[in-house]
Structures are given as C-alpha cells and as structure tokens.
Scaffold this active site. Structure first.
Site, mmCIF file in Angstrom:
data_model
loop_
_atom_site.group_PDB
_atom_site.id
_atom_site.type_symbol
_atom_site.label_atom_id
_atom_site.label_comp_id
_atom_site.label_asym_id
_atom_site.label_seq_id
_atom_site.Cartn_x
_atom_site.Cartn_y
_atom_site.Cartn_z
ATOM 1 N N SER A 52 24.467 17.426 -18.201
ATOM 2 C CA SER A 52 24.080 16.643 -17.029
ATOM 3 C C SER A 52 23.849 17.536 -15.821
ATOM 4 O O SER A 52 22.937 17.288 -15.028
ATOM 5 C CB SER A 52 25.131 15.570 -16.722
ATOM 6 O OG SER A 52 26.402 16.153 -16.543
ATOM 7 N N GLU A 53 24.659 18.607 -15.645
ATOM 8 C CA GLU A 53 24.405 19.567 -14.575
ATOM 9 C C GLU A 53 24.734 20.985 -15.020
ATOM 10 O O GLU A 53 25.687 21.202 -15.798
ATOM 11 C CB GLU A 53 25.223 19.258 -13.319
ATOM 12 C CG GLU A 53 24.526 18.388 -12.299
ATOM 13 C CD GLU A 53 24.658 16.922 -12.578
ATOM 14 O OE1 GLU A 53 23.932 16.120 -11.965
ATOM 15 O OE2 GLU A 53 25.496 16.561 -13.427
ATOM 16 N N THR A 54 23.944 21.911 -14.512
ATOM 17 C CA THR A 54 24.240 23.337 -14.583
ATOM 18 C C THR A 54 24.391 23.828 -13.153
ATOM 19 O O THR A 54 23.529 23.585 -12.311
ATOM 20 C CB THR A 54 23.123 24.106 -15.298
ATOM 21 O OG1 THR A 54 23.057 23.666 -16.662
ATOM 22 C CG2 THR A 54 23.390 25.605 -15.274
#
Length: 306
Positions: A52-54
């Site tokens: 979902s996020e880096t």
C-alpha cells in the site's frame, strides 16, 4: 542521482502489530539525500514493491547519517501515486531507524507534505504525532452524489445499517458509521468491489471510504485478551491504488476525533479489522493533534540495487 550499481538499504515492516504477517506492511528505503533517486524511479519502486505504501526517507542535512540525525525528509508512494499522509509507513520508518541504525534519539522529526511529524519511543512501542481532521456531516447535495458509494460499501449489511455519514474535507475521506447492532463479523464480511467504487462519479469529494462501528464485548469487538475496543473500522481507497488498506494511520486522524466526540473520551483503543488486522492506541491532545501509538515487526531486510 543514483548511478548504475548503487545500493540502498530496504526493509519490509509490518506496522501496528507485534506479530509478523499481520498489521500493515510497508517498504522503507533509506536514502542519504532525497534526490538520490528520481521521483519517477521512486514511483516504479513502489509499484515493484506492490504494497500500500513505500516510504523513502533521507537525512534532512547532508552532513549527517541515520545513526546521528534526528531530522529527516519522508515521502510516501502507493503503487500509483505519491500521497500526503501515511501513518503505518511513518511508524515503519521510525521503527527501522530506531532498530537498525543505532540511532539513540528519543524523538525523530519528519518533514512531509503534511508538515512536520514526530515519532517517539514509548516503552516498547513508537508513538506518532499527527494532525487530526474531524469530519463534518454531509450536506444534501453531497449525500445525493455519494449515495451510490454508500450503497456499494454497505450493501452486504443492508441499506438500513447506516447510522451516520460524514466527510473529512481535509483528507477526502468519507466516514460511514454503522448502527450499533451490527456485529464485527458482519463488518468483516462486507464485500466492497473497488472497480464499482471507481466507476462512481464522486465529484472529486473523496479519495477513501471508512466503515466504522462502535466496539463492545457484545458485538465481538475484543482483542486477544478479551479487552473491548472503543471502535473498529475498515478502509478502502481504490482512488489511490489501494483496494483495502490493512491498517491505516491516516484514517484514524479522522476516526479518533469522531469517536472522541461520540464517546466523550480522549484516549481510544482501536482495531482495523481487515484480514491482517492491527491495533492502535490513540490519544487526542488539546493542540488539535493526535498521538497514534503502535508496534511493528521488521520481516525482511536487504538492499535495493539500481
């Protein structure tokens, strides 16, 4: 700018959990300078990670390093876009700095699109200092425009299951509170098709939808020790490339002020009841800030090779 063969430390961290393979996974990439990797490449890396996020974190001043610095630049990328605020990837980033770089500071500061955020050691957990974004009731035009989204999200629990709908205009998050007689199992079993949400004309009002429910022992909202949660939730953001987020710090900047007003409490115990699930401890402060505390587990460490 990165040259061929350059390597960067990269970690995958499960945030808001003590248990591996629960909570919300984030990738954390450590850069000496934010310009070491072009934004286009950051976006490709985030797509490659497919989480979902880096998070990409760099020292705020070039003459220091991760073990000595207490000020950093932090950015978050989903597989499709850069976002303004991400709680779980901030927790993951602080956890990596505290636990892998020999950084002895008690508090870290992150310069972000949402201003300066801080992360503090708090016993065996990490506490994040975030802004809070209370929602407001929908007006008649907004309710008419967003009713199809409400119907899609709540169809499997019934049209009469909705108690209240509100909107956080700062974060573009729609909050749908279900009636108290809905149980946690029903919330978990809600089927929300991201393609159906994306097909709706929302007038640009929303980028995510929160489903939430008051917690109690009677409706099954309890942790492993049997302690009831104050509230539980799920979060969907296909407009940002996230069908369902496992545990979302930013959604709790909306949820916490909402439930604080409903329950008349400034300290809240919350569960995001996705398939992975995660727990959050929330404290609302009088300066319009919220403290979001949780644990994390590093499940993989390696090097990004460009």
């Amino acid at each position: 700018m990165a040259t061929p063969g350059t390597e960067y430390p990269l970690h995958i961290v499960d945030a808001f959990t003590k248990v591996p393979f629960e909570g919300n996974p984030a990738a954390v990439c450590l850069l000496q300078n934010d310009t070491d990797i072009k934004d286009e490449t950051k976006s490709k890396i985030a797509s490659e990670m497919n989480l979902s996020e880096t998070a990409f974190v760099s020292c705020a001043t070039p003459d220091t390093n991760f073990s000595r610095a207490d000020k950093f630049i932090l950015r978050w990328f989903t597989p499709t876009v850069e976002v303004d605020l991400c709680g779980h990837a901030t927790l993951a980033t602080a956890w990596v700095i505290f636990h892998t770089t020999n950084n002895q500071h008690r508090e870290l500061k992150f310069e972000t699109r949402s201003g300066t955020l801080s992360a503090m050691r708090k016993g065996d957990s990490v506490s994040l200092d975030f802004p809070r974004f209370p929602p407001r009731p929908l007006n008649a035009d907004e309710r008419r425009l967003l009713q199809p989204v409400i119907d899609i999200c709540c169809g499997s629990v019934g049209d009469d299951s909705v108690l209240e709908v509100s909107l956080s205009p700062d974060t573009y998050k729609l909050l749908i509170r279900l009636k108290d007689d809905v149980n946690v199992s029903q919330l978990k079993e809600c089927i929300v098709f991201p393609d159906h949400l994306l097909a709706q004309d929302t007038g640009g009002l929303i980028k995510g939808v929160i489903l939430t429910l008051k917690g109690s022992a009677e409706n099954g909202a309890v942790d492993r020790e049997g302690t009831p949660y104050d509230f539980v939730s799920r979060y969907f953001a296909p407009w940002q490339g996230i069908a369902e987020d496992p545990v979302t710090g930013s959604s709790h900047t909306v949820l916490a002020p909402y439930w604080s007003e409903v329950l008349h409490k400034n300290m809240l115990y919350a569960r995001q009841c996705s398939k992975r699930g995660g727990d959050l401890l929330l404290t609302l402060h009088p300066n319009n800030r919220i403290e979001i505390a949780g644990h994390a587990r590093i499940v993989m460490s390696g090097k990004l090779m460009l």
